[in-house]
Design a protein around this motif. Structure first.
Motif: not given
Ligand code: HEC
Ligand code: HEC
Ligand code: HEC
Ligand code: HEC
Ligand code: HEC
Ligand code: HEC
Ligand code: HEC
Ligand code: HEC
Length: 485
Positions: A65, A70-71, A75-76, A95-97, A167, A169, A174, A185, A191
């Motif tokens: 990504h 893709v940043n 996603c978020h 938070t959930i993607v 969560w 989870n 889900r 995931s 990530h």
């Molecule tokens: C490809 C998509 C994607 C990208 C790009 C992405 N995330 Fe996420 N992130 C997710 C997913 C999926 C979860 C899990 C959440 C869930 O349970 O669905 C998550 C969870 C998180 C969490 C909470 C979970 C934890 O372990 O604490 C944080 C904080 C977070 N992301 C920050 C970031 C940051 C900062 C970036 C960039 C550096 C980023 N994410 C980039 C998909 C993405």
């Protein structure tokens, strides 16, 4: 006759529809245009999170990504009216993607995953055995046990943050705040979201181990597991194209057989597509896979009538749906066998499948059907209460079909002799050593003998009990034998 023709047509058409046979084995590429990602505000997330959670940011930096620009925000990002949206450092994020969010760019994978058995994993607890969670465990066992594999129904608090009992989870089925089901995931650890990592057996055995699905033990004690262990480095796990027999040949992993590409058959995110039996019930039956027009799917036993294309029938959740295609057990088996043929001969694969089917039939006829029929008779005559698991016999029966029966059937499906035998040994010792005794206790001697006579006596499988002198086809002993076991 006309009906038969229709069935035939729909079954051959559906092969192309379902198993994705095509000239190209390359999966569809990202569906969203690259100009719609790389959001400017997303760059600030990286800078700050590189300090506040550097591990996570590091994982992202090493991902496909990050390389494709893709940043975090791509996603978020969320809309204000999303149930789980929140204001965070000037952006609206969630938070959930969810699978739906990933599906903006990965539509093919989303379509295959939605409707698959994996997305039914929360419902299956509700539909089939809520008592298991409640009576043997409690809510906290559900939250930290069952739901970690099956998935939770994620609850959102008033401020957009997530309820701690539901969560973290990443369970496979889900139920997300946006209504979509599953968690990408579950297999693609964040990530990095790597495909190489998801091809590892460990991506599956995290959940597929233990009594519900003993596949970790099964795989590790199969020749496939043996060869995988020795030749890991030859498996080409990081390759863009990963076709069995072409890009790797040392051994199949779980993914090769249940999801992977073979010959002209494409890879799929519907893991249940190639399975012809249900191996996790009291009695196994062969299963049709019904595909509805909206992408939902449902399995039906071959003892149910075959639905026609265009017909409206109940979906899993009870609502009506129009049938788009039906995959017959033979087709599903055919797709699975296509994978074997990349490394084995036709005869070899056919015979291996026959040995497996014979174990399932043996389990069904010798133990599954008689035990189920006796249990049903005891319930209908009120000799057992309808409440599950309050009587020792119910626990014995559950261990018989579930712990032992599942192990034996999974063992035979995936060529693990130790699990096939261990499982069947557990079934046999429970049946003769405990089940029949407890049936006598529950029903009283006279009634029990009647039931046992009706369901067991007269079956060749149990003849050894009444006719010990009959020649035994396996060991050849019989009259006059001095066998001491
Ligand atoms: C490809 C998509 C994607 C990208 C790009 C992405 N995330 Fe996420 N992130 C997710 C997913 C999926 C979860 C899990 C959440 C869930 O349970 O669905 C998550 C969870 C998180 C969490 C909470 C979970 C934890 O372990 O604490 C944080 C904080 C977070 N992301 C920050 C970031 C940051 C900062 C970036 C960039 C550096 C980023 N994410 C980039 C998909 C993405
Ligand atoms: C100025 C620093 C900063 C910026 C900018 C920032 N974050 Fe955060 N973010 C944090 C900190 C610190 C936390 C941890 C808060 C905590 O511990 O509760 C956090 C938490 C999170 C969480 C987890 C929330 C939860 O419920 O666990 C996510 C997801 C997240 N940020 C994503 C992003 C995204 C996406 C962006 C860019 C739009 C972003 N952050 C921008 C500092 C920042
Ligand atoms: C380690 C992960 C894991 C845990 C923990 C787990 N399950 Fe499962 N469960 C699975 C898998 C994997 C399957 C699918 C088995 C198959 O189809 O071969 C399954 C299947 C099932 C089934 C359907 C068929 C069967 O085997 O009974 C039910 C019902 C079920 N689980 C209920 C529960 C309940 C209730 C709990 C908690 C008390 C629980 N599971 C805990 C992974 C798990
Ligand atoms: C059951 C585990 C599992 C789940 C859940 C899962 N994936 Fe995958 N995914 C895999 C495996 C394994 C591969 C590699 C498949 C192969 O090469 O045959 C893969 C590959 C991919 C690829 C790369 C495709 C390519 O050809 O380069 C994408 C994109 C992807 N998954 C997206 C998703 C999305 C989006 C979701 C959620 C809707 C998801 N995955 C859920 C196991 C999973
Ligand atoms: C904004 C678009 C976008 C979103 C949203 C997105 N991805 Fe991707 N994804 C991409 C792009 C672009 C690539 C790189 C494709 C390539 O290299 O051909 C990629 C690659 C992948 C790969 C292959 C990685 C590898 O090892 O080669 C996986 C797996 C994947 N994504 C899973 C996910 C999952 C899971 C989510 C949701 C949590 C998600 N993606 C969300 C655009 C996206
Ligand atoms: C997070 C937990 C989890 C992970 C990871 C997971 N599964 Fe599952 N899987 C389940 C559960 C739970 C079920 C039972 C779902 C149901 O019956 O509705 C299941 C069902 C299945 C089935 C049974 C399909 C059928 O016909 O009934 C197969 C095959 C399967 N998974 C293969 C895989 C493979 C291969 C992987 C790894 C690429 C994998 N799973 C990863 C939890 C998981
Ligand atoms: C050599 C191919 C192969 C490998 C490797 C393999 N499987 Fe299987 N698996 C099968 C076959 C064949 C069946 C039975 C299919 C049928 O019902 O016709 C099966 C059945 C299953 C089932 C039961 C589905 C049901 O119908 O209830 C699950 C769950 C499963 N496998 C998961 C896994 C996991 C997890 C791994 C890796 C640890 C794995 N498999 C490795 C071929 C394979
Ligand atoms: C990527 C290659 C590959 C695929 C795909 C594959 N196998 Fe195998 N299989 C092997 C290898 C390698 C061995 C070990 C051969 C040996 O005995 O040295 C093996 C061994 C076996 C054995 C044990 C044979 C014995 O002599 O004890 C059985 C049974 C088997 N495979 C069945 C299957 C079935 C059924 C399928 C498809 C569902 C399948 N295999 C798919 C590579 C593969």
């Amino acid at each position: 006759m006309i009906r038969m023709v229709k069935i035939f047509l729909s079954s051959s058409l559906c092969f192309y529809l379902l198993f994705g046979v095509s000239q190209s084995v390359l999966a569809a590429k990202v569906t969203l245009d690259s100009s719609s990602w790389g959001l400017e505000e997303g760059k600030a997330c990286v800078d700050c999170h590189a300090k506040s959670s550097s591990g996570l940011t590091h994982q992202w930096k090493n991902s496909a990504h990050a390389q494709a620009n893709v940043n975090c925000l791509d996603c978020h990002q969320a809309y204000e009216d999303d149930a789980d949206s929140m204001e965070h450092e000037g952006s609206i994020i969630a938070t959930i993607v969810s699978p739906k969010d990933c599906g903006r760019c990965h539509e093919t994978e989303l379509k295959q995953q939605q409707g698959s058995v994996h997305t039914k994993a929360v419902d299956i607890i509700k539909n089939r055995m809520p008592a298991l969670a409640e009576h043997f465990g409690s809510l906290s066992i559900n939250d930290a046990g069952c739901a970690k594999c099956h998935g939770s129904e994620v609850k959102v608090k008033g401020d957009g943050t997530l309820d701690s009992t539901t969560w973290p989870n990443s369970g496979i089925g889900r139920i997300n705040p946006d209504g979509s089901k599953g968690s990408c995931s579950a297999c693609h650890g964040r990530h990095q979201f790597s495909k190489a990592q998801a091809r590892e057996p460990a991506a599956c055995t995290f959940c597929h181990s233990g009594p519900d699905s003993p596949d970790k033990a099964v795989y590790e004690t199969s020749k496939h597991g043996m060869m995988y262990e020795a030749h890991k480095s030859e498996m080409n796990m990081g390759s863009d194209s990963w076709v069995a027999g072409k890009d790797y040949s040392a051994a199949p992993t779980c993914v090769s057989c249940h999801m992977g590409a073979a010959g002209k058959m494409k890879s799929t995110h519907d893991v249940g597509m190639r399975d012809s039996w249900n191996l996790n019930e009291g009695v196994s039956t062969q299963q049709y896979l019904v595909i509805f027009e909206d992408g939902e799917k449902r399995e039906l036993s071959t003892s149910d009538p075959v639905p026609r294309r265009g017909e409206s029938i109940n979906k899993m959740d009870g609502s009506m749906g129009k049938v788009k295609a039906v995959a017959f057990p033979k087709r599903r088996r055919g797709a699975m066998t296509k994978v074997c043929l990349e490394c084995h001969s036709k005869n070899f694969a056919k015979n291996a499948m026959l040995q497996f089917d014979n174990v399932v039939e043996l389990y069904n006829e010798k133990y599954g059907k008689p035990a189920q029929a006796i249990m049903q008779a005891l319930y209908s005559e009120n000799l057992l209460t309808p409440l599950p698991f309050d009587e020792p016999l119910e626990i014995t029966y559950w261990k018989l079909w579930h712990s032992g029966g599942t192990r034996a059937r999974h063992g035979a499906a995936m060529a693990s002799p130790s699990n096939t035998w261990e499982g069947m040994a557990e079934v046999g010792s429970l049946f003769y050593g405990k089940f029949l005794t407890q049936v006598r206790e529950v029903a009283g001697a006279e009634k029990a003998e009647k039931l046992i006579k009706q369901h067991i006596n007269g079956s060749e499988h149990h003849e050894w009990l009444n006719n010990p002198n009959k020649a035994n086809p396996i060991l050849g002993y019989g009259k006059g034998s001095t066998n001491e076991n």
